[in-house]
Design an enzyme around this catalytic site. Structure first.
Site, short mmCIF file in Angstrom:
data_model
loop_
_atom_site.label_atom_id
_atom_site.label_comp_id
_atom_site.label_asym_id
_atom_site.label_seq_id
_atom_site.Cartn_x
_atom_site.Cartn_y
_atom_site.Cartn_z
N ARG A 174 -1.71 8.12 5.45
CA ARG A 174 -1.65 10.14 5.89
C ARG A 174 -1.34 10.24 4.41
O ARG A 174 -0.35 11.78 5.10
CB ARG A 174 -0.01 9.39 7.10
CG ARG A 174 -0.07 8.73 8.15
CD ARG A 174 -1.56 9.27 9.07
NE ARG A 174 -1.77 8.92 9.80
CZ ARG A 174 -2.49 7.42 10.12
NH1 ARG A 174 -3.40 7.32 9.29
NH2 ARG A 174 -2.45 6.58 11.49
N SER A 225 3.63 12.09 15.66
CA SER A 225 4.15 11.12 15.31
C SER A 225 5.55 11.73 14.72
O SER A 225 4.90 12.29 13.28
CB SER A 225 3.73 10.23 14.70
OG SER A 225 2.85 10.16 15.53
N GLU A 295 6.09 11.81 9.18
CA GLU A 295 5.15 12.45 8.83
C GLU A 295 4.76 13.32 8.93
O GLU A 295 4.39 14.04 8.46
CB GLU A 295 4.31 10.77 9.87
CG GLU A 295 2.83 11.81 9.82
CD GLU A 295 2.21 10.42 10.88
OE1 GLU A 295 1.31 10.61 11.31
OE2 GLU A 295 2.37 8.93 10.72
#
Length: 302
Positions: A174, A225, A295
Site C-alpha cells: 500500500r 480500510s 492505511e
C-alpha cells in the site's frame, strides 16, 4: 488565494472554486473546505495549474475519487487538485493499455473484462481512481497494482513531468515512492494485461464485487480500510476479536460488517473518526501488543 483563483479562471483551465466543501468529494462524506479547489480539464491544463501554483507559492494536494481519504474538519490549506473528467482517457494497444489517472478503477476493470483482458480482476471492488490506486499500490484478493503496472506518468510539485518505471515507483504494501520521497500526481498509467477467457474474467470480477458487497459496508459512507494489516495478523480480525464492532464515537462507528471499516453513521466529523482510530490503536496495543498503523490517508489542517 483569490488572485490565484482569478488567474486560473482567466486561463480557462477547467473548474475553479473557492472554499469548496471537501465532504462532497470524499466517500466518507467528511471534510472541511479547500481554500482553492481545481479540477483541470486536461493534462496540459494540469501542468499550467502546477506552474501557476508554484509561482504563487501555494501549497497543493491532489485527490481522486476521495476513497481512502480522511480530510480534517478545518479543511485543506492551499489548492486541492481533483483528477477527474479531464484525465479520463483510455487507449488499448493489444494487451497493453494507457489510462488516465482520473478513470474509475471499477469501470476500467469492467471495460477490460468485456474485451477479454485479464489482470484487473482484483480491482473490481476498489472504489477509487487509477491515479490513487497507483499512488498507494492498491490491492485486493492476492494482487495489487505493482503486478500489472509497466510505468506511470507523474507530475511533480516543481512542474516537471516524468515517466517512472514500475521499479522506480518503489512499490511495497500500500505504498509507493510518491507518498514521501517524491510527492507527485499520477497523470496516467500503462498497464500490461493478458488475454484470457472473457466469461471467466467477468465471473471473477462478479465474485470479487459480490465479496465486497457482502463483507464491506460500501452502502454507507466510509473511506475503505482504516488500518494496514499487521501481518501475519489481519486488522479487521483483531478489531472484531477485541469486541470493537459497532463501537461509536460521535457520528463515527466501527462497521458491524467489517472491523476495519469506520462508517459515517450520521453527521460524523473527522475528529470523531480520529478519536475512534486512537481508541482502536490503544485497545489492540493493550490486548495483543500489536501496533496498528493507518492505511487511510489523513490530510488537512490540524
Amino acid at each position: 488565494m483569490k488572485e490565484l483563483a482569478s488567474k486560473l479562471l482567466e486561463m480557462n483551465i477547467g473548474s475553479v472554486r473557492v472554499q469548496e466543501p471537501l465532504s462532497s468529494h470524499t466517500t466518507i462524506k467528511i471534510g472541511g473546505p479547500a481554500d482553492l479547489f481545481i479540477e483541470p480539464s486536461s493534462i496540459e491544463n494540469l501542468a499550467k495549474v502546477m506552474t501557476a501554483i508554484k509561482e504563487a507559492g501555494v501549497k497543493w494536494t491532489a485527490i481522486g475519487r476521495g476513497s481512502n481519504l480522511l480530510v480534517s474538519d478545518k479543511g485543506i490549506e492551499g489548492a486541492v487538485i481533483k483528477l477527474g473528467a479531464g484525465l479520463d482517457h483510455l487507449e488499448i494497444d493489444g494487451t497493453k493499455i494507457s489510462v488516465g489517472g482520473g478513470v474509475s478503477v471499477v469501470s476500467l476493470a469492467m471495460a477490460m473484462s468485456r474485451k477479454g483482458l485479464s489482470g484487473l480482476e482484483f480491482a473490481a471492488g476498489i472504489p477509487g481512481s487509477v491515479g490513487g490506486a497507483v499512488y498507494m499500490n492498491a490491492g485486493a484478493h492476492g494482487s495489487d497494482v505493482s503486478k500489472i503496472l509497466e510505468k506511470a506518468h507523474v507530475l511533480f510539485e516543481d512542474g516537471a513531468m516524468e515517466w517512472l518505471s514500475v521499479d522506480e515507483m518503489e512499490f511495497s504494501y500500500r505504498t509507493s515512492v510518491l507518498q514521501k520521497k517524491r510527492p507527485g500526481i499520477v497523470l496516467e498509467a500503462v498497464f500490461q494485461l493478458k488475454e484470457a477467457n472473457k466469461d471467466e474474467i467477468i465471473a471473477e470480477i462478479k465474485k470479487n464485487k459480490d465479496y465486497r458487497k457482502d463483507t464491506q459496508p460500501w452502502s454507507s459512507p466510509c473511506a475503505g480500510s482504516i488500518f494496514r494489516n499487521p501481518l501475519p495478523e489481519y486488522a479487521g480480525q483483531l478489531i472484531e476479536k477485541a469486541g470493537l464492532k459497532g463501537h461509536q464515537i460521535g457520528g463515527a462507528k466501527i462497521s458491524e460488517m467489517h472491523g476495519n471499516f469506520i462508517v459515517n453513521a450520521g453527521n460524523a466529523k473527522a475528529e470523531d473518526v480520529l478519536a475512534l482510530i486512537e481508541h482502536v490503536k490503544a485497545t489492540i496495543q493493550d490486548l495483543y501488543g500489536v501496533e496498528m498503523e493507518t492505511e487511510v490517508e489523513i490530510i488537512g489542517r490540524i
